[in-house]
Design an enzyme around this catalytic site. Structure first.
Site, short mmCIF file in Angstrom:
data_model
loop_
_atom_site.label_atom_id
_atom_site.label_comp_id
_atom_site.label_asym_id
_atom_site.label_seq_id
_atom_site.Cartn_x
_atom_site.Cartn_y
_atom_site.Cartn_z
CE LYS A 1 -4.22 -1.56 2.29
NZ LYS A 1 -4.69 -0.79 1.65
CG ASP B 1 -5.13 -4.15 4.18
OD1 ASP B 1 -4.93 -3.29 4.18
OD2 ASP B 1 -6.21 -4.42 3.03
CE LYS C 1 -14.97 -10.99 1.86
NZ LYS C 1 -14.34 -9.96 1.49
CD GLU D 1 -5.20 -9.65 2.95
OE1 GLU D 1 -6.93 -9.57 3.46
OE2 GLU D 1 -4.97 -8.46 1.76
CB ALA E 1 -11.77 -12.00 -7.41
CG HIS F 1 -10.90 -4.25 -8.70
ND1 HIS F 1 -11.50 -3.69 -7.37
CD2 HIS F 1 -10.08 -3.38 -9.00
CE1 HIS F 1 -9.89 -2.99 -6.97
NE2 HIS F 1 -9.98 -2.94 -8.31
#
Length: 245
Positions: free
Chosen positions: A55, A82, A122, A149, A161, A165
């Protein structure tokens, strides 16, 4: 802010981010070792590819602001788990749990948390195995335990995924209900594909194993030399055996 104080603050931020980079580097090395060992011992590699993500400071500040936490390095370490991320993509669901077991067995890793979105997907259909792992990082003056993570998923899960996104990004997270339903159906199709490919993989492995056993039965070893028994002689042996019966 005085120049020396600004420089000290910059050094602290740099050192903080470097810890997470080193943690990812160390983790990638571990994964490469597992890949090579598995390839040599089993003639098979359960890991298709890996991807790391660190990040940015801006992204970290935005997240801690949304959480309403104190803006400090300690608060960031405690609240955001994360900052460093590693994604491992596999061919089959069984590979996901095989890799997870291998990571659990490494004594210098501490598995802090496990979220199994494969057993418990989910609501939108997302599937993956998430691990929060603490890994030791050795700095010049101390050792730090840094959280990474780890997401482990199949190629089908990763494709879904990525698509999900992109759709959420395009619609600025306001996705029409019809598309949400189609995404859920696509996730179900991806899960069904994973199960089908796993079954085919097992059948192929069984066929390979039976062929290897048959080939091994046709080879004899005499004084460290290996000889293949000719097919015609094998037929004679079979006929002779049948005749006795």
């Amino acid at each position: 802010m005085p120049l020396d104080q600004l420089k000290r603050f910059k050094d602290e931020i740099t050192r903080f981010m470097m810890m997470y980079k080193f943690a990812l580097d160390s983790f990638e090395t571990k994964i490469e070792i597992l890949k090579e060992e598995f390839q040599f011992l089993h003639d098979y590699n359960p890991i298709e590819h890996t991807k790391t993500r660190l990040k940015s400071p801006e992204s970290i500040l935005n997240k801690i602001s949304r959480k309403g936490c104190e803006i400090s390095l300690k608060s960031i370490r405690d609240s955001i788990k994360d900052i460093a991320g590693l994604r491992i993509t596999c061919s089959f669901v069984s590979d996901i749990y095989r890799i997870s077991d291998m990571l659990h067995r490494q004594s210098d890793l501490k598995i802090v948390e496990t979220k199994d979105y494969i057993l418990h997907p989910k609501p939108n259909g997302y599937q993956s195995l998430h691990l929060l792992v603490e890994i030791p990082v050795y700095m010049s003056d101390r050792q730090e335990s840094v959280c990474v993570e780890v997401q482990i998923r199949t190629i089908a899960m990763d494709f879904w995924a990525s698509l999900e996104h992109k759709i959420f990004y395009k619609y600025n997270e306001s996705v029409p209900p019809r598309l949400l339903q189609e995404l859920k159906e696509a996730a179900d199709s991806a899960a069904a594909l994973d199960k089908r490919m796993e079954r085919l993989h097992k059948e192929i492995e069984e066929i390979k194993e039976s062929r290897s056993e048959a080939e091994a039965a046709q080879v004899i070893s005499i004084r460290d030399e290996r000889f293949t028994i000719p097919a015609a002689l094998m037929e004679l042996i079979d006929i002779g055996g049948n005749g006795k019966e």
